[in-house]
Design an enzyme around this catalytic site. Structure first.
Site, PDB file in Angstrom:
ATOM      1  N   GLY A 108     -11.305  -1.986  -9.591  1.00  0.00           N
ATOM      2  CA  GLY A 108     -12.697  -2.392  -9.566  1.00  0.00           C
ATOM      3  C   GLY A 108     -13.024  -3.715 -10.221  1.00  0.00           C
ATOM      4  O   GLY A 108     -14.195  -4.092 -10.294  1.00  0.00           O
ATOM      5  N   GLY A 143     -12.095  -6.645  -9.104  1.00  0.00           N
ATOM      6  CA  GLY A 143     -12.196  -7.710  -8.112  1.00  0.00           C
ATOM      7  C   GLY A 143     -10.867  -8.335  -7.748  1.00  0.00           C
ATOM      8  O   GLY A 143     -10.835  -9.498  -7.324  1.00  0.00           O
ATOM      9  N   LYS A 144      -9.779  -7.575  -7.878  1.00  0.00           N
ATOM     10  CA  LYS A 144      -8.459  -8.099  -7.501  1.00  0.00           C
ATOM     11  C   LYS A 144      -8.432  -8.508  -6.034  1.00  0.00           C
ATOM     12  O   LYS A 144      -7.986  -9.597  -5.683  1.00  0.00           O
ATOM     13  CB  LYS A 144      -7.359  -7.059  -7.723  1.00  0.00           C
ATOM     14  CG  LYS A 144      -7.091  -6.686  -9.138  1.00  0.00           C
ATOM     15  CD  LYS A 144      -5.956  -5.698  -9.232  1.00  0.00           C
ATOM     16  CE  LYS A 144      -6.143  -4.480  -8.369  1.00  0.00           C
ATOM     17  NZ  LYS A 144      -7.314  -3.656  -8.742  1.00  0.00           N
ATOM     18  N   THR A 145      -8.905  -7.596  -5.175  1.00  0.00           N
ATOM     19  CA  THR A 145      -8.850  -7.875  -3.740  1.00  0.00           C
ATOM     20  C   THR A 145      -9.742  -9.052  -3.382  1.00  0.00           C
ATOM     21  O   THR A 145      -9.343  -9.935  -2.622  1.00  0.00           O
ATOM     22  CB  THR A 145      -9.257  -6.624  -2.939  1.00  0.00           C
ATOM     23  OG1 THR A 145      -8.329  -5.576  -3.209  1.00  0.00           O
ATOM     24  CG2 THR A 145      -9.274  -6.908  -1.451  1.00  0.00           C
ATOM     25  N   SER A 146     -10.953  -9.092  -3.939  1.00  0.00           N
ATOM     26  CA  SER A 146     -11.850 -10.223  -3.668  1.00  0.00           C
ATOM     27  C   SER A 146     -11.212 -11.534  -4.119  1.00  0.00           C
ATOM     28  O   SER A 146     -11.241 -12.538  -3.394  1.00  0.00           O
ATOM     29  CB  SER A 146     -13.182 -10.021  -4.397  1.00  0.00           C
ATOM     30  OG  SER A 146     -13.845  -8.873  -3.935  1.00  0.00           O
ATOM     31  N   ASP A 157      -1.249  -1.762  -2.264  1.00  0.00           N
ATOM     32  CA  ASP A 157      -2.100  -0.674  -2.746  1.00  0.00           C
ATOM     33  C   ASP A 157      -2.254   0.377  -1.644  1.00  0.00           C
ATOM     34  O   ASP A 157      -2.720   0.058  -0.552  1.00  0.00           O
ATOM     35  CB  ASP A 157      -3.471  -1.236  -3.113  1.00  0.00           C
ATOM     36  CG  ASP A 157      -4.361  -0.233  -3.830  1.00  0.00           C
ATOM     37  OD1 ASP A 157      -4.054   0.972  -3.776  1.00  0.00           O
ATOM     38  OD2 ASP A 157      -5.358  -0.659  -4.430  1.00  0.00           O
ATOM     39  N   THR A 195     -16.905  -2.145   0.059  1.00  0.00           N
ATOM     40  CA  THR A 195     -15.532  -1.664  -0.101  1.00  0.00           C
ATOM     41  C   THR A 195     -15.449  -0.279  -0.737  1.00  0.00           C
ATOM     42  O   THR A 195     -14.742   0.591  -0.223  1.00  0.00           O
ATOM     43  CB  THR A 195     -14.704  -2.689  -0.897  1.00  0.00           C
ATOM     44  OG1 THR A 195     -14.638  -3.903  -0.142  1.00  0.00           O
ATOM     45  CG2 THR A 195     -13.300  -2.186  -1.141  1.00  0.00           C
TER      46      THR A 195
END
Length: 591
Positions: free
Chosen positions: A23, A25-28, A50, A506
């Site tokens: 949560g 913001g790794k993906t963002s 992931d 997401t």
């Protein structure tokens, strides 16, 4: 204030790992960095390791284990390392050379042996190491970015090259939990090469992503220390979501900034020595190429977002959820959802609410990245608390299996068993055993379980039958707790899953996939909890209000999915920690 994060000047190595607590913001961050690098003319491959990956949501593109071009970004390709798909491909690859050579009965035995949970892990790991060591792939791309699972599982993934290499070096009997070691032995040099790539600062950079909050910073510090211990020294710290300009009159915005500043002031020493950068808080959901391209740049908030958002006052409270669980006589309660949505806080508040109603309650976590003790506090006599610690469970399981077999095996057989139990797969079996024992406690107490982020939770719950086989193979017996587990999880009179989400694209997409997977596994869900809502907090700050307006669409989607069984919890200016604050939250009177 640290420097604004700029991928073009700060990301130079071929391999780039983005990791951190769920949560943050790794993906963002990884997706936006990939787009910026690709827009500059670099050829970029973005890979998710992931199991709960949401790359497809961010780019609105179906992805597979193999690189897929991203429309609108000519130099960008993306892939998901899906564990189940990887395991199936791995099984086919291992068995294929023996078709027509060995009898069908032997092939069937090999396929059954390769259907266990260990195969899922080694197959995903095999793809991961192949990406790290594939010279042809490396020559096609300037950068390969890894959007990793939340840190507890990332640590395990990055430590696996050493674990498997060491296991192969030490193994003498020629077999493992995956059957004959011949297939793994062929990978030995590959695994050593992967270790070297990870520890080479000219090849690999680890980007530790965190929010300016205490729990994610603690997790980043733990990850930093443990990964330095495996030789991954080239690390950067990126603090995502800094709100630097705000309405001082707005209590929500003031509380938001105060909490951020306090957390940054108390940043762990392990992080203070790292190069540190920040990303401004975006007043929008980070999906779509336009928003990804704006992610690293401070954006002016929309003037239309200066008035508070109106949220339906008829939406039930957390107190309503607790009353319903009590009335139904539920004995096992799970909080599940994407990392960072507040599962630990919601689980703790449910446990406190039930304890306040006179019930015996046990609160536990299966999430290696969870800080349960921090949330519930030290002085909690009303509730028993535990944590499934993989290292502790592994040692306990190894000792138990050896003790059970000590009298029936000779020295050579015992040595064989001890060696087999040093396989990295054994830890997964040990953790699963502990999970089953935890659920068994529901005969005496109401058990509330804060789970790991959804991908790993599903692997855990969906693999019950495979773990039966693994445990029986290793120890010869399947405990009653394991045999009882799946029937308990599937009984709506005994088990309830609370799906926790944020009112954002997401987390809601992931929660919807989770609900479908649980339904397929026969595990009942009833309640949804929309947590940390700015829309319900009544903020008028331009940036936070922008996020509040963006929530409305997703609140409505959740209300529709939940069919009247959705609660909403406002974002609170004061961090919810300790028994008394959790008690007020459970009674819906937190101020």
């Amino acid at each position: 204030m640290s420097t604004l994060f700029d991928p073009l000047t700060m990301l130079r190595t071929p391999y780039l790992f983005f990791t951190g607590k769920g949560g943050v913001g790794k993906t963002s961050t990884a997706c936006a960095a990939a787009v910026v690098l690709a827009d500059s003319g670099k050829r970029v491959l973005l890979v998710s390791t992931d199991p709960a990956s949401n790359l497809q949501d961010v780019f609105s593109t179906q992805l597979s284990n193999h690189p897929t071009p991203i429309e609108g970004v000519p130099n960008l390709f993306a892939a998901n390392l899906d564990p189940e798909t990887a395991a199936e491909e791995y099984k086919v690859k291992v068995v294929a050379p023996y078709r027509g050579v060995l009898p069908d009965s032997v092939l069937a035995s090999m396929e059954e042996q390769l259907s266990g949970a260990c195969t899922v892990e080694i197959a995903a790991f095999d793809e991961f190491t192949t990406l790290l060591t594939n010279d042809q792939l490396k020559s096609q791309f300037d950068h390969i970015l890894f959007d990793t699972a939340p840190t507890g599982h990332t640590l395990r993934l990055l430590q696996l090259p050493s674990a498997w290499s060491g296991f192969l070096d030490d193994s003498t009997h020629g077999a493992s939990c995956l059957g004959p070691l011949a297939g793994l032995e062929a990978k030995k040099s590959l695994y050593h090469e992967a270790v070297q790539s990870l520890s080479d600062g000219t090849q690999t950079t680890l980007i530790l992503v965190s929010r300016p909050e205490q729990s994610p910073l603690l997790e980043a510090a733990r990850a930093s220390s443990e990964l330095k211990g495996t030789g991954v020294e080239n690390q950067l710290l990126v603090i995502n979501g800094i709100l630097s300009s705000y309405f001082i009159e707005d209590a929500v915005a003031k509380g938001f900034v105060d909490r951020q500043q306090k957390a940054l002031t108390q940043m762990p020493a392990e992080l203070q020595s790292l190069e540190s950068y920040h990303i401004p808080l975006a007043p929008f959901n980070v999906t779509g190429l336009e928003n990804l391209r704006a992610f690293f740049v401070p954006v002016r908030a929309n003037a239309d977002h200066l008035h508070p958002v109106e949220v339906d006052a008829a939406i039930p409270s957390l107190e309503s959820l607790i009353s319903d669980v009590e009335t139904d006589g539920i004995r096992v309660i799970f909080t599940m959802g994407k990392g960072g949505v507040g599962k630990t806080t919601v689980a703790s508040a449910i446990a406190v609410g039930l304890a306040e109603r006179g019930h015996r309650v046990h609160l536990s976590t299966t999430d290696p990245a969870a800080h349960l003790e921090y949330v519930i506090g030290d002085n909690c006599d009303q509730i028993t608390v535990s944590r499934v610690d993989p290292k502790v469970e592994l040692e306990k399981y190894q000792q138990e299996v050896i003790s059970q077999n000590a009298d029936s095996l000779d020295d050579e057989g015992l040595a064989f068993l001890e060696e087999d139990l040093r396989s990295p797969c054994t830890e997964e079996i040990a953790v699963f055993r502990a999970f089953a024992d935890l659920v068994e406690r529901s005969e005496e107490e109401i058990v509330v379980i804060d789970t790991a982020p959804t991908g790993h939770t599903l692997l855990l719950l969906d693999a019950t039958q495979e773990y039966h086989k693994e445990i029986a193979r290793s120890s010869g017996t399947v405990p009653d707790s394991v045999q009882h587990l799946l029937p308990r999880l599937r009984d709506p009179k005994e088990t309830s899953v609370v799906i926790v989400t944020l009112a954002e694209a997401t987390p809601v997409y992931e929660a919807s996939r989770l609900e479908k997977d649980l339904k397929r596994a026969g595990i009942p869900t009833k309640w949804w909890a929309i947590n940390q809502s700015f829309a319900a907090a009544g903020t008028t700050d331009p940036v936070l209000s922008g996020r509040a307006h963006a929530e409305l669409e997703w609140i409505q989607k959740v209300l529709h999915k939940a069919e009247g069984h959705a609660i909403i919890i406002p974002w609170e200016p004061v961090e919810v920690t300790g028994y008394e604050q959790l008690k007020r939250l459970s009674a819906s009177i937190l101020k």
